[in-house]
Design a protein around this motif. Structure first.
Motif: not given
Lengths: 120, 185
Positions: B34-53
Motif C-alpha cells: 500500500a505504501m509503495a502504491e501510494r508513492n507511485m500514484d503520488a509520483a504519477g507513475e505509468d500504470s503499466a510500470v506500476k503493475r510490474k513493480v
C-alpha cells in the motif's frame, strides 16, 4: 445451490457464484496468504455445480492482479470448467495490461475451454 | 543521534524510497504494498510500470514470508527470529526491488541452480518453463507454486541478480535484486 458471494478485499478477489442468476465471476486482486485455502470453497462449489449445470455457463475472470500461487488455483478452476459442457470463459484485461492478456492466452492454451478476450 | 542523519543521507544518495527491516507477515506485505502504491500514484507513475513493480513486490515479499528461515539469535531469551529486509529504490529510468533474508545452508545450492536456470532462459524459454511448472506442479506445503522467480524474471524482463553470504554453519543471507525499467512499459 447456495450462492457464493465474497466481497473483494485488498488481497482477495470478489467472487460471485450464483447459479439461479447465471453469474459466475471472479474479479479484483488475488494474493491471499494461503491461496489453496481461499479457493477451496470455490472448487467445492464448482464440483457440485458440475453434477447438474445450467444449459450454458459463462465464467468471467476480470482480474486486476493475481500472484503465482493464485495462478495455480485459477488453473484448477479452469480444469473444473472443462468438465461442464457449454462453458465459455470471458477473460477481461485492462487495455494497457499486456501481461494480463498474455496470462489469459496461456491459460487458454492449457485447458480445453473456449476463451473470449475482452478489453476494458 | 548522528546515525539518523547518516541513514537519511544513505537513503537519499541511493535513491531508496522505502526500506523495511523486521518481521515479514501477510499483514506487513499488504502495508508495504500500500505504501509503495501510494508513492507511485503520488509520483504519477505509468500504470503499466506500476503493475510490474507491484507484481515483483508481491512475489518477493511472499517469498520471504513463506521461505525465510529463522536465524538463531544469541540474545538473552535465545529466541529465533525471522528477520529480513526489503528495499525499493527508484532512479530516473528504473525501479530496483531488493530483498535479503536468511535461508538454511542446505537450500543454497538448490536456490542457486534454480535462479541460474531462470537467468539462462530468454522470453520464450521462461514462458515454457512457467507453463511446465503450472501444469505439472502442485502447491508446496508452504503454499508456493514454485513460480515466483520465473514470474519476477518475466515481468521485469531482466535477469535476476542474487548473492549468498554465509552467516554461520547453519544459515546464509540471500540477497535478490530485480530491476524494472520505466521506459519499456
Amino acid at each position: 445451490m447456495e450462492v457464493i458471494n465474497y466481497p473483494g478485499t485488498e488481497d482477495t478477489p470478489k467472487i460471485i457464484l450464483d447459479r439461479n442468476n447465471g453469474i459466475f465471476e471472479i474479479s479484483g486482486r488475488s494474493l491471499p496468504e494461503d491461496s489453496a485455502e481461499f479457493y477451496e470453497p470455490v472448487l467445492a462449489w464448482l464440483e457440485e455445480y458440475a453434477k447438474n449445470p445450467n444449459p450454458e455457463t459463462t465464467f468471467i475472470f476480470k482480474l486486476e492482479y493475481f500472484n503465482t500461487a493464485s495462478s495455480k488455483l485459477i488453473l484448477d478452476i479452469l480444469s473444473k470448467l472443462e468438465s461442464i459442457s457449454n462453458t465459455t470463459v470471458d477473460w477481461y484485461f485492462h487495455e494497457d495490461d499486456e501481461d494480463m492478456e498474455e496470462a489469459g492466452c496461456e491459460f487458454s492454451e492449457l485447458v480445453e475451454v473456449p476463451f473470449s478476450f475482452k478489453k476494458y | 543521534m548522528k546515525y539518523i542523519y547518516e541513514l537519511h543521507k544513505t537513503m537519499v544518495a541511493r535513491n531508496l524510497i522505502l526500506v523495511y527491516e523486521g518481521e515479514f507477515t501477510q499483514e506487513i506485505t499488504k502495508s508495504v504494498l500500500a505504501m509503495a502504491e501510494r508513492n507511485m500514484d503520488a509520483a504519477g507513475e505509468d500504470s503499466a510500470v506500476k503493475r510490474k513493480v507491484f507484481n515483483v513486490m508481491v512475489e518477493c515479499l511472499q517469498n520471504i514470508v513463506k521461505h525465510s528461515d529463522a536465524m538463531p539469535v544469541d540474545d538473552n531469551n535465545g529466541k529465533s527470529t525471522n528477520l529480513a529486509i526489503f528495499i525499493i529504490g527508484k532512479q530516473e529510468d528504473k525501479y530496483i526491488i531488493t530483498s535479503g533474508n536468511s535461508i538454511s545452508n542446505d537450500k543454497v545450492q538448490m536456490l542457486q541452480e534454480r535462479l541460474e536456470t531462470i537467468n539462462s532462459l530468454d522470453k520464450d524459454g521462461l514462458k515454457e518453463l512457467y507453463k511446465k511448472i503450472i501444469k505439472e506442479g502442485s502447491l508446496s506445503e508452504k503454499g508456493g507454486a514454485g513460480l515466483g522467480f520465473v514470474d519476477m524474471a518475466r515481468k521485469s524482463g531482466q535477469k535476476l541478480q542474487f548473492d549468498f553470504e554465509p552467516i554461520n554453519d547453519k544459515v546464509s543471507f540471500f540477497s535478490l535484486k530485480t530491476t524494472i525499467y520505466r521506459n519499456e512499459g
